[in-house]
Design an enzyme around this catalytic site. Structure first.
Site, mmCIF file in Angstrom:
data_model
loop_
_atom_site.group_PDB
_atom_site.id
_atom_site.type_symbol
_atom_site.label_atom_id
_atom_site.label_comp_id
_atom_site.label_asym_id
_atom_site.label_seq_id
_atom_site.Cartn_x
_atom_site.Cartn_y
_atom_site.Cartn_z
ATOM 1 N N CYS A 80 0.788 -1.133 -0.036
ATOM 2 C CA CYS A 80 -0.092 -0.057 -0.016
ATOM 3 C C CYS A 80 1.004 1.188 -0.253
ATOM 4 O O CYS A 80 1.559 1.339 -1.037
ATOM 5 C CB CYS A 80 -1.102 0.087 1.173
ATOM 6 S SG CYS A 80 -2.265 1.145 0.875
ATOM 7 N N HIS A 185 -4.074 -4.583 -0.316
ATOM 8 C CA HIS A 185 -3.685 -5.212 0.940
ATOM 9 C C HIS A 185 -3.517 -6.782 1.024
ATOM 10 O O HIS A 185 -4.796 -7.124 1.008
ATOM 11 C CB HIS A 185 -4.205 -4.708 2.254
ATOM 12 C CG HIS A 185 -4.128 -3.521 2.609
ATOM 13 N ND1 HIS A 185 -3.184 -2.995 3.404
ATOM 14 C CD2 HIS A 185 -4.971 -2.195 2.221
ATOM 15 C CE1 HIS A 185 -3.265 -1.576 3.891
ATOM 16 N NE2 HIS A 185 -4.118 -1.169 2.896
ATOM 17 N N GLU A 187 -3.016 -9.096 2.875
ATOM 18 C CA GLU A 187 -3.402 -9.420 4.005
ATOM 19 C C GLU A 187 -4.902 -9.371 4.501
ATOM 20 O O GLU A 187 -5.449 -10.141 5.200
ATOM 21 C CB GLU A 187 -2.432 -9.027 5.252
ATOM 22 C CG GLU A 187 -3.194 -7.353 5.803
ATOM 23 C CD GLU A 187 -2.549 -6.454 4.844
ATOM 24 O OE1 GLU A 187 -2.746 -5.324 5.189
ATOM 25 O OE2 GLU A 187 -1.936 -6.647 3.836
#
Length: 213
Positions: A80, A185, A187
């Site tokens: 990011c 992202h 994750e």
């Protein structure tokens, strides 16, 4: 295998840390130069404004640590804002110099044409297959973005994948040498994000196994 997550005061450290731990890696969240450079792989996260982030890196001395890691060809992943910091410059709230690893400038989306921030799920379209990723294994290619600025004027050979946002080509994955950037992202990106993170970590493991990282 040890992964160092750089703690420079800005970043969603916990979620990234937990995502990497779930892949069976030893994770250290640190601002210590020796610990960062001794790790097998390094992650530069980031949430917030470019100007604040680059100042934090400079004030803590971590800017030079990141550049040293790149010089040593350590495997580095920017996520990011962490990816945006790897570019030459940003126009977020002024004009600021980045780390200069990737060619290009980070600019704001045109609010007259698209909703800002760009927030939600978009499909990745790959321009080529990087050596660390088996694209055919990824069936669901949707990932989660949250950002108001995006990289422009890239070197074409450094763009791995992009997403379309109302007609705008948003760089999603970039790569140059040992450095990779992901604007989304991983994750928070479900199965696709998990597979992309797994693939990057597998490359780190393979390189460290042969003493190349």
């Amino acid at each position: 295998m040890k992964i160092a997550i750089i703690d420079y005061g800005m970043g969603n450290l916990f979620s990234v840390e937990q995502a990497v731990k779930r892949q069976g890696c030893e994770v250290i969240v640190t601002a210590n130069e020796a610990e960062i450079l001794q790790a097998d792989g390094i992650i530069l996260p980031g949430v917030g404004a470019f100007a604040d982030a680059i100042k934090c890196l400079e004030d803590t001395g971590l800017k030079e640590v990141v550049l040293k890691a790149v010089q040593q060809q350590k495997k580095l992943l920017g996520i990011c804002l962490g990816m945006q910091l790897l570019f030459q410059a940003s126009e977020e709230n002024g004009a600021f110099e980045g780390l200069g690893i990737f060619k290009g400038t980070v600019r704001k989306f045109n609010e007259a044409k698209v909703r800002v921030p760009h927030m939600g799920w978009n499909e990745l379209q790959f321009t080529y297959t990087p050596d660390w990723l088996a694209i055919d294994d990824i069936q669901d290619r949707y990932v989660y973005f949250v950002h108001s600025y995006y990289a422009t004027e890239l070197a074409p050979e450094q763009l791995v994948a992009f997403a379309e946002y109302n007609g705008i080509q948003v760089p999603g994955i970039v790569k140059k040498g040992s450095v990779t950037g992901m604007q989304f992202h991983p994750e928070k990106s479900g199965q696709c994000g998990k597979q992309l993170l797994q693939a990057w970590l597998a490359e780190v493991k393979e390189e460290s196994k042969y003493g190349k990282a």
